[in-house]
Write a protein that holds these residues in place. Structure first.
Motif, PDB file in Angstrom:
ATOM      1  N   PHE A   1      62.396   4.902  18.194  1.00  0.00           N
ATOM      2  CA  PHE A   1      62.183   6.232  18.771  1.00  0.00           C
ATOM      3  C   PHE A   1      61.148   6.179  19.892  1.00  0.00           C
ATOM      4  O   PHE A   1      61.323   6.815  20.941  1.00  0.00           O
ATOM      5  N   ALA A   2      60.071   5.427  19.694  1.00  0.00           N
ATOM      6  CA  ALA A   2      59.042   5.321  20.734  1.00  0.00           C
ATOM      7  C   ALA A   2      59.621   4.715  22.008  1.00  0.00           C
ATOM      8  O   ALA A   2      59.337   5.188  23.115  1.00  0.00           O
ATOM      9  N   PHE A   3      60.447   3.678  21.859  1.00  0.00           N
ATOM     10  CA  PHE A   3      61.055   3.060  23.034  1.00  0.00           C
ATOM     11  C   PHE A   3      62.034   4.025  23.716  1.00  0.00           C
ATOM     12  O   PHE A   3      62.090   4.106  24.942  1.00  0.00           O
ATOM     13  N   LEU A   4      62.795   4.757  22.915  1.00  0.00           N
ATOM     14  CA  LEU A   4      63.732   5.734  23.488  1.00  0.00           C
ATOM     15  C   LEU A   4      62.989   6.867  24.187  1.00  0.00           C
ATOM     16  O   LEU A   4      63.375   7.283  25.285  1.00  0.00           O
ATOM     17  N   PHE A   5      61.925   7.369  23.567  1.00  0.00           N
ATOM     18  CA  PHE A   5      61.127   8.421  24.198  1.00  0.00           C
ATOM     19  C   PHE A   5      60.530   7.932  25.506  1.00  0.00           C
ATOM     20  O   PHE A   5      60.263   8.721  26.406  1.00  0.00           O
ATOM     21  N   SER A   6      60.308   6.623  25.609  1.00  0.00           N
ATOM     22  CA  SER A   6      59.723   6.045  26.817  1.00  0.00           C
ATOM     23  C   SER A   6      60.766   5.738  27.889  1.00  0.00           C
ATOM     24  O   SER A   6      60.452   5.135  28.909  1.00  0.00           O
ATOM     25  N   GLY A   7      62.012   6.127  27.643  1.00  0.00           N
ATOM     26  CA  GLY A   7      63.053   5.998  28.657  1.00  0.00           C
ATOM     27  C   GLY A   7      63.792   4.675  28.646  1.00  0.00           C
ATOM     28  O   GLY A   7      64.487   4.347  29.598  1.00  0.00           O
ATOM     29  N   THR A   8      63.649   3.897  27.569  1.00  0.00           N
ATOM     30  CA  THR A   8      64.327   2.605  27.471  1.00  0.00           C
ATOM     31  C   THR A   8      65.466   2.718  26.464  1.00  0.00           C
ATOM     32  O   THR A   8      65.237   2.990  25.292  1.00  0.00           O
ATOM     33  N   VAL A   9      66.691   2.499  26.901  1.00  0.00           N
ATOM     34  CA  VAL A   9      67.832   2.623  25.999  1.00  0.00           C
ATOM     35  C   VAL A   9      68.114   1.272  25.355  1.00  0.00           C
ATOM     36  O   VAL A   9      67.937   1.100  24.161  1.00  0.00           O
ATOM     37  N   SER A  10      68.591   0.304  26.097  1.00  0.00           N
ATOM     38  CA  SER A  10      68.854  -1.048  25.609  1.00  0.00           C
ATOM     39  C   SER A  10      69.603  -1.031  24.272  1.00  0.00           C
ATOM     40  O   SER A  10      70.595  -0.328  24.124  1.00  0.00           O
ATOM     41  N   SER A  11      69.124  -1.779  23.286  1.00  0.00           N
ATOM     42  CA  SER A  11      69.766  -1.843  21.974  1.00  0.00           C
ATOM     43  C   SER A  11      69.180  -0.830  20.993  1.00  0.00           C
ATOM     44  O   SER A  11      69.581  -0.801  19.829  1.00  0.00           O
ATOM     45  N   ASN A  12      68.263  -0.026  21.448  1.00  0.00           N
ATOM     46  CA  ASN A  12      67.569   0.912  20.553  1.00  0.00           C
ATOM     47  C   ASN A  12      68.492   1.880  19.818  1.00  0.00           C
ATOM     48  O   ASN A  12      68.313   2.083  18.618  1.00  0.00           O
ATOM     49  N   PRO A  13      69.483   2.509  20.451  1.00  0.00           N
ATOM     50  CA  PRO A  13      70.347   3.428  19.696  1.00  0.00           C
ATOM     51  C   PRO A  13      71.125   2.733  18.576  1.00  0.00           C
ATOM     52  O   PRO A  13      71.235   3.270  17.470  1.00  0.00           O
ATOM     53  N   LEU A  14      71.640   1.540  18.835  1.00  0.00           N
ATOM     54  CA  LEU A  14      72.385   0.813  17.812  1.00  0.00           C
ATOM     55  C   LEU A  14      71.479   0.431  16.646  1.00  0.00           C
ATOM     56  O   LEU A  14      71.831   0.643  15.476  1.00  0.00           O
ATOM     57  N   LEU A  15      70.309  -0.120  16.946  1.00  0.00           N
ATOM     58  CA  LEU A  15      69.381  -0.491  15.880  1.00  0.00           C
ATOM     59  C   LEU A  15      68.954   0.727  15.081  1.00  0.00           C
ATOM     60  O   LEU A  15      68.859   0.681  13.851  1.00  0.00           O
ATOM     61  N   LEU A  16      68.714   1.821  15.766  1.00  0.00           N
ATOM     62  CA  LEU A  16      68.326   3.061  15.099  1.00  0.00           C
ATOM     63  C   LEU A  16      69.417   3.536  14.145  1.00  0.00           C
ATOM     64  O   LEU A  16      69.141   3.883  12.987  1.00  0.00           O
ATOM     65  N   LEU A  17      70.642   3.534  14.602  1.00  0.00           N
ATOM     66  CA  LEU A  17      71.760   3.957  13.763  1.00  0.00           C
ATOM     67  C   LEU A  17      71.885   3.069  12.519  1.00  0.00           C
ATOM     68  O   LEU A  17      72.031   3.570  11.395  1.00  0.00           O
ATOM     69  N   LEU A  18      71.812   1.773  12.696  1.00  0.00           N
ATOM     70  CA  LEU A  18      71.931   0.862  11.563  1.00  0.00           C
ATOM     71  C   LEU A  18      70.774   1.026  10.578  1.00  0.00           C
ATOM     72  O   LEU A  18      70.957   0.955   9.363  1.00  0.00           O
ATOM     73  N   GLN A  19      69.580   1.275  11.107  1.00  0.00           N
ATOM     74  CA  GLN A  19      68.413   1.467  10.238  1.00  0.00           C
ATOM     75  C   GLN A  19      68.505   2.769   9.455  1.00  0.00           C
ATOM     76  O   GLN A  19      67.974   2.862   8.348  1.00  0.00           O
TER      77      GLN A  19
END
Length: 160
Positions: free
Chosen positions: A111-129
């Motif tokens: 969430f911190a990385f996404l709030f900071s404007g970085t998408v990358s693999s963050n949505p996928l990892l977030l969903l799996l977590q």
């Protein structure tokens, strides 16, 4: 119905093991690269602040305020928390140790990385977590949690 299956089914624990190993590997390799490569969060933080301006900002003003007034002045703390946090989350997920907690803190970082404007693999990892957190103790059934959780329940559980 799906929640009950995630929390109680043996097949679900096997699938969650595969998810844990993938997500844990992603966290561990990312964190280890930062630990051994001399990580400095200053560039990331200033880049995130730059994304908070303009006509269509990628970073919300409230998050930019947090970054500007807390994260940037304490960049040294973040230079330690981010890489070692990523390594610990990765190890926790791979080994199945405090699995729920590891996934939760992984979500916080995503969430911190996404709030900071970085998408990358963050949505996928977030969903799996999310699946790991919802599954609770079943996510670590095939792991060290199988041995750790009974100890904690016995010694620190609710007393009658």
């Amino acid at each position: 119905m799906i929640v009950k299956w995630l929390r109680e089914n043996t097949i679900a624990s096997v699938l969650l093991l595969l998810v844990r190993l993938y997500v844990g590997y992603e966290w561990l390799t990312s964190g280890w690269g930062k630990v051994t490569g001399g990580f400095d969060a200053a560039g990331f933080l200033t880049g995130a602040l730059a994304k908070s301006g303009g006509e269509h900002p990628a970073v919300s003003s409230w998050w930019a305020s947090f970054l500007e007034h807390f994260a940037v002045p304490n960049v040294g703390l973040f230079n330690i928390l981010v890489p070692y946090g990523e390594v610990l989350v990765g190890l926790g997920l791979i080994l199945g140790t405090f699995t729920w907690l590891a996934a939760f803190f992984g979500m916080v970082m995503n969430f911190a990385f996404l709030f900071s404007g970085t998408v990358s693999s963050n949505p996928l990892l977030l969903l799996l977590q999310i699946f790991i957190v919802v599954a609770g103790s079943n996510a670590g059934r095939i792991g060290l949690d199988y041995f750790i959780q009974p100890y904690f329940r016995k010694n620190f559980g609710r007393r009658r």
